[in-house]
Design a protein around this motif. Structure first.
Motif, mmCIF file in Angstrom:
data_model
loop_
_atom_site.group_PDB
_atom_site.id
_atom_site.type_symbol
_atom_site.label_atom_id
_atom_site.label_comp_id
_atom_site.label_asym_id
_atom_site.label_seq_id
_atom_site.Cartn_x
_atom_site.Cartn_y
_atom_site.Cartn_z
ATOM 1 N N GLU A 1 0.684 -1.186 -0.214
ATOM 2 C CA GLU A 1 0.210 -0.097 0.048
ATOM 3 C C GLU A 1 0.896 1.527 0.004
ATOM 4 O OE1 GLU A 1 -3.243 -0.120 2.759
ATOM 5 O OE2 GLU A 1 -3.538 -2.389 2.477
ATOM 6 N N ARG A 2 0.256 2.351 -0.648
ATOM 7 C CA ARG A 2 1.181 3.520 -0.714
ATOM 8 C C ARG A 2 0.824 4.774 0.016
ATOM 9 N NH1 ARG A 2 1.314 4.679 -6.989
ATOM 10 N NH2 ARG A 2 -0.970 5.760 -6.456
ATOM 11 N N ASP A 3 -0.178 4.704 0.633
ATOM 12 C CA ASP A 3 -0.540 5.856 1.651
ATOM 13 C C ASP A 3 -0.685 5.615 3.041
ATOM 14 O OD1 ASP A 3 -1.370 7.025 -1.081
ATOM 15 O OD2 ASP A 3 -3.167 6.183 -0.981
ATOM 16 N N THR A 4 0.222 4.613 3.408
ATOM 17 C CA THR A 4 0.497 4.312 4.878
ATOM 18 C C THR A 4 1.648 5.108 5.406
ATOM 19 O OG1 THR A 4 1.590 2.412 4.544
ATOM 20 C CG2 THR A 4 -0.453 2.206 4.767
ATOM 21 N N GLY A 5 1.741 5.439 6.608
ATOM 22 C CA GLY A 5 3.013 6.226 7.243
ATOM 23 C C GLY A 5 4.195 5.569 7.066
ATOM 24 N N VAL A 6 4.241 3.969 7.039
ATOM 25 C CA VAL A 6 5.691 3.240 7.118
ATOM 26 C C VAL A 6 5.622 2.457 6.282
ATOM 27 C CG1 VAL A 6 6.984 1.926 8.427
ATOM 28 C CG2 VAL A 6 6.084 4.148 9.700
ATOM 29 N N VAL A 7 6.287 1.848 5.238
ATOM 30 C CA VAL A 7 6.569 1.077 4.449
ATOM 31 C C VAL A 7 6.172 -0.449 5.082
ATOM 32 C CG1 VAL A 7 7.766 -0.246 2.750
ATOM 33 C CG2 VAL A 7 8.201 2.246 2.936
ATOM 34 N N GLY A 8 5.131 -1.101 4.208
ATOM 35 C CA GLY A 8 4.869 -2.401 4.943
ATOM 36 C C GLY A 8 3.606 -2.417 5.782
ATOM 37 N N GLN A 9 3.175 -1.194 6.228
ATOM 38 C CA GLN A 9 2.060 -1.106 7.157
ATOM 39 C C GLN A 9 0.653 -1.251 5.883
ATOM 40 O OE1 GLN A 9 1.860 2.733 9.007
ATOM 41 N NE2 GLN A 9 2.663 2.022 10.677
ATOM 42 N N HIS B 1 13.888 -2.287 -10.264
ATOM 43 C CA HIS B 1 13.886 -3.509 -9.461
ATOM 44 C C HIS B 1 14.468 -3.337 -8.076
ATOM 45 C CE1 HIS B 1 14.380 -7.618 -8.246
ATOM 46 N NE2 HIS B 1 12.934 -7.790 -8.591
ATOM 47 N N THR B 2 15.415 -2.915 -7.965
ATOM 48 C CA THR B 2 16.610 -2.769 -6.789
ATOM 49 C C THR B 2 15.822 -1.725 -5.888
ATOM 50 O OG1 THR B 2 17.995 -1.269 -7.881
ATOM 51 C CG2 THR B 2 18.598 -3.741 -8.073
ATOM 52 N N THR B 3 15.001 -1.158 -6.176
ATOM 53 C CA THR B 3 14.431 -0.288 -4.898
ATOM 54 C C THR B 3 13.525 -1.189 -4.172
ATOM 55 O OG1 THR B 3 12.590 0.508 -6.616
ATOM 56 C CG2 THR B 3 14.526 1.960 -6.640
ATOM 57 N N HIS B 4 13.367 -2.270 -4.530
ATOM 58 C CA HIS B 4 12.225 -2.900 -3.646
ATOM 59 C C HIS B 4 12.867 -3.148 -2.233
ATOM 60 C CE1 HIS B 4 10.581 -4.689 -7.238
ATOM 61 N NE2 HIS B 4 9.647 -5.241 -6.359
ATOM 62 N N ASP B 5 13.811 -3.221 -1.792
ATOM 63 C CA ASP B 5 14.429 -3.323 -0.529
ATOM 64 C C ASP B 5 15.880 -2.691 -0.390
ATOM 65 O OD1 ASP B 5 12.021 -5.294 0.562
ATOM 66 O OD2 ASP B 5 13.330 -6.567 -1.147
ATOM 67 N N PRO B 6 15.984 -1.787 0.770
ATOM 68 C CA PRO B 6 17.322 -1.029 0.796
ATOM 69 C C PRO B 6 18.432 -2.089 1.339
ATOM 70 C CG PRO B 6 15.914 -0.528 2.538
ATOM 71 C CD PRO B 6 15.093 -1.329 1.763
ATOM 72 N N ILE B 7 19.713 -2.124 0.415
ATOM 73 C CA ILE B 7 20.463 -3.322 0.673
ATOM 74 C C ILE B 7 21.382 -2.929 1.764
ATOM 75 C CG2 ILE B 7 20.772 -4.406 -1.608
ATOM 76 C CD1 ILE B 7 23.388 -2.699 -1.856
ATOM 77 N N THR C 1 11.538 -9.856 8.646
ATOM 78 C CA THR C 1 11.969 -8.923 7.958
ATOM 79 C C THR C 1 12.120 -9.452 6.687
ATOM 80 O OG1 THR C 1 14.181 -9.484 8.284
ATOM 81 C CG2 THR C 1 13.373 -8.089 10.074
ATOM 82 N N LYS C 2 12.641 -8.542 5.745
ATOM 83 C CA LYS C 2 12.652 -8.719 4.351
ATOM 84 C C LYS C 2 14.278 -9.100 4.130
ATOM 85 C CE LYS C 2 8.965 -6.164 2.138
ATOM 86 N NZ LYS C 2 8.557 -5.318 1.228
#
Length: 408
Positions: free
Chosen positions: A134-142, A379-385, A406-407
């Motif tokens: 979802e895009r409109d939550t305060g934190v990624v993953g919420q 594609h590499t923006t999915h998860d910060p390395i 976690t991811k």
């Protein structure tokens, strides 16, 4: 390049395909998909026929257990099937990545009846995809999407973004909050009343993954279409590492594809600079050095992906035997994180270094060679390395396993 040898890739009966047959099909599909990847990217032509061909050849059912009509390939075998597809067209590989993850979620969390029902239709060639982010939550993953009781069943309401593969799929698994304060997956066909799919993905790369938005407006579901996640972030499983490994496969495929195009351009089209004092660009020592470095990066990532697949496969075996798999799963997650970091760096670096081989001539839009970097960067923006390298370092220094949920 070697000519493409056409073989019959269509499954003609209900019998599961052997791994050798699937591997031959994946190799040919990779070559076929690669031949049209630049055009599809330029025209944003969605690979509907290509996805359908994967289903027809039994590749979408490769990880489905044989008892449900699939081939039951191992994780290492599945990685070997995915790599040529990712090298040919990483859009197609990404479009089926959530499908592969959905199969594992059904295997881990599904009831016997749900596994028979949904793995059965996947075994017959259906594609299932996620509606999670979802895009409109305060934190990624919420998430704000909700499942609420309505009569004898459930009602689903919410909006999801980045629903990769949604325009190719027959089923969704939708991550939602339930009335009990937990999370659950809603399993439903894409044509259920109240489901609205938008083709609104406009990223600079991975343009044809069909990663649009989906709105669920008062969608009704039965009890057997709800898959609770009772142990969310409390029990270590392999699903997170599995998903991250496939992302590493996609990044590695991008690197391998860019390396292949760079080498082909260097052999057939590149002109040597006058300072090199050679007649062919392929004899320029600095072109050779660039391609050599690109090869090391791409094949190094490929090797680490294979190592991670082997480690995770061993941990999965313990998990399914009911043994204490905590340590093995954690260590496998670290191995996957190492592969993901290497794959990301290889994809970005190799796709940029391509221009050291081709020079200005390689920048023309008709070649569309920049799609490799655009695909890699998107594609590499999915998860910060940075979180992955930190976790790897913490494990090496302090023997701490990655946190559950976690991811990594």
């Amino acid at each position: 390049m070697s000519p493409i040898i056409v073989i019959d890739l269509t499954r003609t009966d209900k019998n599961p395909m052997t791994f050798s047959r699937l591997l031959a099909a994946a190799g040919q599909f990779g070559a076929l998909f690669g031949a049209g990847a630049a055009r599809r990217d330029q025209e944003r032509q969605l690979p509907r026929e290509e996805i359908a061909s994967l289903a027809g050849a039994g590749l979408l059912a490769a990880r489905v257990p044989r008892e449900y009509g699939g081939s039951g390939v191992s994780l290492s075998e599945w990685v070997r099937l995915m790599l040529p597809l990712a090298q040919g067209d990483p859009n197609i590989a990404q479009a089926i990545q959530p499908h592969a993850c959905g199969i594992e979620k059904l295997r881990i969390y599904g009831t016997p009846a749900q596994r028979r029902r949904y793995l059965g239709v996947i075994g017959d060639g259906a594609l299932i995809t996620n509606a999670s982010a979802e895009r409109d939550t305060g934190v990624v993953g919420q998430i704000a999407t909700r499942l609420a009781r309505e009569g004898a069943g459930w009602r689903l309401d919410g909006t999801k973004h980045y629903a990769t593969g949604s325009l190719f799929a027959q089923y969704f698994y939708v991550l939602a909050n339930d009335d009990n304060g937990g999370r659950a997956l809603a399993l439903l066909p894409v044509d259920r009343r109240g489901v609205h799919i938008k083709d609104d993905w406009n990223g600079m790369g991975q343009r044809t993954t069909a990663s649009g938005s989906v709105t669920f407006d008062h969608v009704l579901l039965a009890d057997d279409e709800i898959l609770p996640l009772p142990e969310w972030k409390t029990r270590r499983t392999y699903e997170g590492a599995f998903a991250q490994l496939l992302h590493a496969v996609i990044d590695t495929g991008i690197a391998l594809g860019a390396l292949e195009d760079a080498a082909e351009y260097g052999r057939s089209r590149a002109r040597p600079v006058s300072d090199a004092r050679v007649d062919r660009a392929g004899d320029d020592p600095y072109v050779q050095q660039a391609v050599g470095e690109m090869s090391v990066l791409a094949h190094g990532a490929e090797a680490l992906v294979g190592r991670a697949a082997g480690r995770l496969e061993q941990a999965m075996a313990l998990f399914w035997r009911g043994a204490d798999a905590e340590r093995a799963l954690g260590e496998a997650s670290v191995a996957v994180a190492e592969a993901k970091v290497a794959a990301e760096q290889a994809a970005l670096r190799v796709s940029e270094m391509l221009y050291r081989v081709g020079g200005a001539g390689a920048t023309v839009q008709t070649l569309n060679l920049d799609r490799h970097w655009r695909n890699a960067r998107t594609h590499t923006t999915h998860d910060p390395i940075a979180y992955k390298t930190k976790t790897i370092g913490d494990f090496v220094l302090n023997d701490r396993l990655p946190p559950i949920g976690t991811k990594i």
